[in-house]
Design an enzyme around this catalytic site. Sequence first.
Site, mmCIF file in Angstrom:
data_model
loop_
_atom_site.group_PDB
_atom_site.id
_atom_site.type_symbol
_atom_site.label_atom_id
_atom_site.label_comp_id
_atom_site.label_asym_id
_atom_site.label_seq_id
_atom_site.Cartn_x
_atom_site.Cartn_y
_atom_site.Cartn_z
ATOM 1 N N SER A 62 -37.961 -17.521 -13.235
ATOM 2 C CA SER A 62 -37.263 -16.667 -12.274
ATOM 3 C C SER A 62 -38.100 -15.530 -11.714
ATOM 4 C CB SER A 62 -35.988 -16.095 -12.910
ATOM 5 O OG SER A 62 -36.273 -15.405 -14.109
ATOM 6 N N ASP A 269 -31.616 -5.158 -15.275
ATOM 7 C CA ASP A 269 -31.385 -6.102 -16.377
ATOM 8 C C ASP A 269 -32.512 -6.097 -17.398
ATOM 9 O OD1 ASP A 269 -33.454 -7.497 -15.159
ATOM 10 O OD2 ASP A 269 -32.198 -9.162 -14.496
ATOM 11 N N HIS A 272 -36.071 -8.893 -15.127
ATOM 12 C CA HIS A 272 -36.716 -9.287 -13.875
ATOM 13 C C HIS A 272 -37.435 -8.101 -13.235
ATOM 14 C CE1 HIS A 272 -33.479 -12.384 -14.303
ATOM 15 N NE2 HIS A 272 -34.561 -13.133 -14.108
#
Length: 300
Positions: A62, A269, A272
């Site tokens: 990601s 978070d 990321h």
Amino acid sequence: MKPARRPLLGALALAALLSFLLLAAPPTGLLPSSSSSSSRRRAPTSPYAHRPKLLFLLAGQSNMAGRGAPPAPLPAPYLPHPRLLRLAADRRWVAASPPLHADIDTHKTCGLGPAMPFAHRLLLSDPAPSSLSEPTVSEPEPVVLGLVPCAVGGTRIWMWARGQPLYEAAVARTRAAVADGGGALGAVLWFQGESDTVEADDARSYGGNMERLVADLRADLGLPSLLVIQVGLASGEGNYTDIVREAQRNVNLPNVIYVDAMGLPLSDDQLHLSTEAQLQLGEMLAQAYLEFNSSRDPNL
């Protein structure tokens, strides 16, 4: 061989399979004939689509694809450029604009990754004018960059092993990119490993898996000296981030460069990279590529 015991294996495998179906070239009859609210509008084919390109395979999870809503207005290194292209999921060359992985990493909302600022930095190093006109005899051929997105969030490194759907799709997309208009693969940009920090066995086997991945890519693409620029983790999903980072630093293969993302700002978070971090990482990746190639290719 993948380990027999893995939490959330079913969910991860399903996500990878769904993305593989998009990575693989779809039959012509299955391509959408018009845009809708649930599908991305087809971007126009670029006038540079069939020009030779300097290609970059974007792989991993990601943080390569990017997460989070893109800011408005976009920072300049994320704006489209006439000589910056993206290989779409249906294998058409289209103008590159974020999010690059929207039709590849489809089980999450994609945001801004490091590839656009990386590419913009390379274009800045090219002395040719940014123009659609043909260069004159005295002018160098303007470099055209082709990005080949293949990253899928939540994937572990064993899911990128030879024979696994993500690996085979990435190789197939790269071969298609080289064949369409010619050109050469400049490097693999690899940012993955956060999911391998959950289990100790995954973390401890990371180095060997990474070395096999590099060797297999070089063999299957016919490029024994292929440059691989891997990003050292800035975060992890589990407690074994340090083990994975150590394995990344100690990959014992030529032409594998380590670019460390540790210390770059994270989003809320804490997993990321933020937009600011992705901009910095893109510059770091570009600098690593340019330094590696400076003695061999003075034009880029």
